[in-house]
Motif scaffolding. Structure first.
Motif, short mmCIF file in Angstrom:
data_model
loop_
_atom_site.label_atom_id
_atom_site.label_comp_id
_atom_site.label_asym_id
_atom_site.label_seq_id
_atom_site.Cartn_x
_atom_site.Cartn_y
_atom_site.Cartn_z
N LEU A 12 0.82 -1.20 0.00
CA LEU A 12 0.00 0.00 0.00
C LEU A 12 0.86 1.26 0.00
O LEU A 12 1.74 1.42 0.85
N ARG A 13 0.63 2.15 -0.97
CA ARG A 13 1.27 3.45 -0.94
C ARG A 13 0.57 4.31 0.11
O ARG A 13 -0.64 4.17 0.33
N LEU A 14 1.31 5.20 0.75
CA LEU A 14 0.81 5.92 1.91
C LEU A 14 0.97 7.42 1.68
O LEU A 14 2.08 7.93 1.53
N GLY A 15 -0.17 8.14 1.65
CA GLY A 15 -0.14 9.55 1.32
C GLY A 15 -0.95 10.40 2.27
O GLY A 15 -1.71 9.90 3.10
N THR A 16 -0.78 11.70 2.15
CA THR A 16 -1.50 12.68 2.96
C THR A 16 -2.47 13.45 2.08
O THR A 16 -2.14 13.82 0.95
N LEU A 17 -3.64 13.73 2.62
CA LEU A 17 -4.70 14.39 1.85
C LEU A 17 -5.38 15.45 2.73
O LEU A 17 -6.48 15.24 3.18
N VAL A 18 -4.73 16.60 2.96
CA VAL A 18 -3.40 16.98 2.54
C VAL A 18 -2.62 17.48 3.74
O VAL A 18 -3.19 17.87 4.75
N TYR A 19 -1.28 17.52 3.57
CA TYR A 19 -0.36 17.98 4.59
C TYR A 19 -0.10 19.47 4.40
O TYR A 19 0.16 19.93 3.29
N LEU A 20 -0.15 20.21 5.52
CA LEU A 20 0.08 21.66 5.45
C LEU A 20 1.58 21.94 5.50
O LEU A 20 2.14 22.31 6.53
N LEU A 21 2.22 21.75 4.36
CA LEU A 21 3.67 21.89 4.28
C LEU A 21 4.12 23.30 4.64
O LEU A 21 5.14 23.49 5.30
N GLY A 22 3.37 24.31 4.21
CA GLY A 22 3.80 25.69 4.40
C GLY A 22 3.60 26.24 5.80
O GLY A 22 4.14 27.31 6.12
N ILE A 23 2.89 25.53 6.66
CA ILE A 23 2.67 26.04 8.02
C ILE A 23 3.84 25.68 8.93
O ILE A 23 3.95 26.19 10.04
N ARG A 24 4.70 24.81 8.45
CA ARG A 24 5.88 24.37 9.18
C ARG A 24 7.13 24.80 8.40
O ARG A 24 7.07 25.05 7.21
N HIS A 25 8.27 24.78 9.04
CA HIS A 25 9.52 24.97 8.31
C HIS A 25 9.72 23.75 7.41
O HIS A 25 9.40 22.61 7.81
N PRO A 26 10.24 23.93 6.20
CA PRO A 26 10.45 22.78 5.30
C PRO A 26 11.34 21.69 5.89
O PRO A 26 11.22 20.53 5.49
N PHE A 27 12.22 22.02 6.84
CA PHE A 27 13.02 20.98 7.48
C PHE A 27 12.11 19.93 8.12
O PHE A 27 12.40 18.73 8.09
N VAL A 28 11.01 20.40 8.71
CA VAL A 28 10.11 19.49 9.43
C VAL A 28 9.39 18.57 8.44
O VAL A 28 9.36 17.35 8.63
N GLY A 29 8.81 19.16 7.40
CA GLY A 29 8.09 18.35 6.42
C GLY A 29 9.01 17.42 5.66
O GLY A 29 8.68 16.25 5.41
N ALA A 30 10.16 17.92 5.26
CA ALA A 30 11.11 17.09 4.51
C ALA A 30 11.56 15.90 5.34
O ALA A 30 11.68 14.78 4.83
N ARG A 31 11.82 16.13 6.62
CA ARG A 31 12.26 15.05 7.50
C ARG A 31 11.14 14.02 7.69
O ARG A 31 11.40 12.80 7.67
N ALA A 32 9.93 14.49 7.86
CA ALA A 32 8.81 13.57 8.09
C ALA A 32 8.60 12.65 6.90
O ALA A 32 8.44 11.43 7.06
N PHE A 33 8.58 13.21 5.70
CA PHE A 33 8.31 12.39 4.52
C PHE A 33 9.51 11.54 4.12
O PHE A 33 9.35 10.44 3.59
N ALA A 34 10.72 12.02 4.36
CA ALA A 34 11.89 11.19 4.12
C ALA A 34 11.87 9.97 5.03
O ALA A 34 12.17 8.85 4.60
N THR A 35 11.50 10.18 6.28
CA THR A 35 11.41 9.06 7.22
C THR A 35 10.35 8.07 6.77
O THR A 35 10.59 6.84 6.74
N LEU A 36 9.17 8.57 6.41
CA LEU A 36 8.10 7.69 5.93
C LEU A 36 8.55 6.92 4.70
O LEU A 36 8.27 5.71 4.58
N ASP A 37 9.24 7.57 3.81
CA ASP A 37 9.66 6.90 2.58
C ASP A 37 10.68 5.81 2.88
O ASP A 37 10.63 4.73 2.28
N VAL A 38 11.59 6.07 3.80
CA VAL A 38 12.61 5.07 4.14
C VAL A 38 11.97 3.87 4.83
O VAL A 38 12.21 2.72 4.44
N VAL A 39 11.14 4.10 5.85
CA VAL A 39 10.60 2.97 6.60
C VAL A 39 9.58 2.18 5.78
O VAL A 39 9.32 1.01 6.06
N SER A 40 8.98 2.81 4.76
CA SER A 40 7.99 2.12 3.93
C SER A 40 8.62 1.48 2.70
O SER A 40 7.91 0.83 1.92
#
Length: 292
Positions: A78-106
């Motif tokens: 199963l591919r795992l996505g967000t519908l939708v993630y508020l990327l701009g409300i956080r610093h991009p470091f936070v969003g990039a880290r979260a999705f990189a982690t999800l991509d690695v563990v999945s």
């Protein structure tokens, strides 16, 4: 045609059971809604021209990538996505880290679904001018892609300037998780057409989807992009005897379905629809286009 499901129509207690069932039945993806916080005051339009109905502020909200990372361990395809993630409300470091982690563990199954956000008081609550949310999202999309691909990154944009940094680990997917832009407004369509790997629409029929796809493709051509490179995902219904042909003719690449009325009936509904449409375990296509 991909078939996905959304957790937005489920009691959270059913998330895991439904994700495991969808994975085993051959559904391609599962999508989790996301907010940072629900203010007591609700104000904004999810669909242009329609004021959003009140949302109880006690609605459970989970850290999307953390929860999806847990589901990654319980599923195989199963591919795992967000519908939708508020990327701009956080610093991009936070969003990039979260999705990189999800991509690695999945193992490369993450989809980064983002949007500018409709709930204006949510931005007020964190001290950000809601009128800047579109510009912040545009800038953040570019930043996270650089973090996912470049060995050293510095940025001098108006919202997220920073000195050179390194960012590891990189995601499993080459270039990082695909970024799909959600929203029905003209600005959201233009953002998807110019910056997105895909567009995430709301509830549609084949006819209404075709109209939006036409606008999306025209905007992509105007931006010098191949319109076919922007994947189209919408929510919709299919019933007994459906062959999905009308959705495909409308230009839809992925249909998100909710074949249940109550959470306790979700697995039964998914099983019934999978049988009607001839889904098979492992039939969903992997990110590289092969069978997963």
């Amino acid at each position: 045609m991909h078939l996905g499901i959304t957790f937005g129509q489920l009691n959270p207690r059913a998330f895991e059971e439904v994700a495991v069932a969808a994975d085993e039945l051959g559904y391609e993806s599962a999508w989790l809604p996301e907010h940072l916080v629900f203010p007591l005051r609700v104000e904004g339009e999810l669909i242009p021209g329609e004021e959003h109905p009140p949302v109880p502020p006690t609605v459970p909200i989970f850290d999307a990538c953390a929860y999806l990372s847990y589901l990654a361990a319980r599923t195989a395809h199963l591919r795992l996505g967000t519908l939708v993630y508020l990327l701009g409300i956080r610093h991009p470091f936070v969003g990039a880290r979260a999705f990189a982690t999800l991509d690695v563990v999945s193992g490369g199954r993450a989809i980064c679904g983002v949007g500018a956000g409709w709930l204006r008081p949510e931005w007020d609550a964190v001290g950000i001018d809601p009128s800047t949310r579109g510009a912040r999202l545009d800038e953040a999309i570019g930043v996270v892609r650089r973090l996912w691909t470049e060995p050293e990154i510095a940025h001098d944009g108006p919202h997220f300037p920073f000195e050179p940094v390194a960012f590891e680990p990189k995601p499993v997917q080459v270039g990082g998780p695909p970024v799909h832009v959600g929203g029905e407004s003209a600005r959201a369509l233009r953002r998807a057409a110019t910056l997105g790997d895909g567009w995430l629409g709301m509830a549609h029929t084949p006819a209404t989807a075709a109209a939006q796809v036409g606008r999306l493709r025209a905007l992509a051509e105007e931006a010098g992009r191949d319109p076919g490179a922007v994947e189209v995902t919408v929510m919709g219904e299919v019933g007994p005897g459906s062959d999905l042909g009308a959705w495909e003719e409308a230009g839809v690449d992925r249909l998100i379905v909710t074949p249940w009325r109550r959470s306790r009936d979700a697995v039964e509904g998914l099983t019934r629809l999978a049988a009607e449409l001839g889904l098979a375990p492992g039939s969903a296509r992997a990110p590289d286009g092969t069978s997963s």
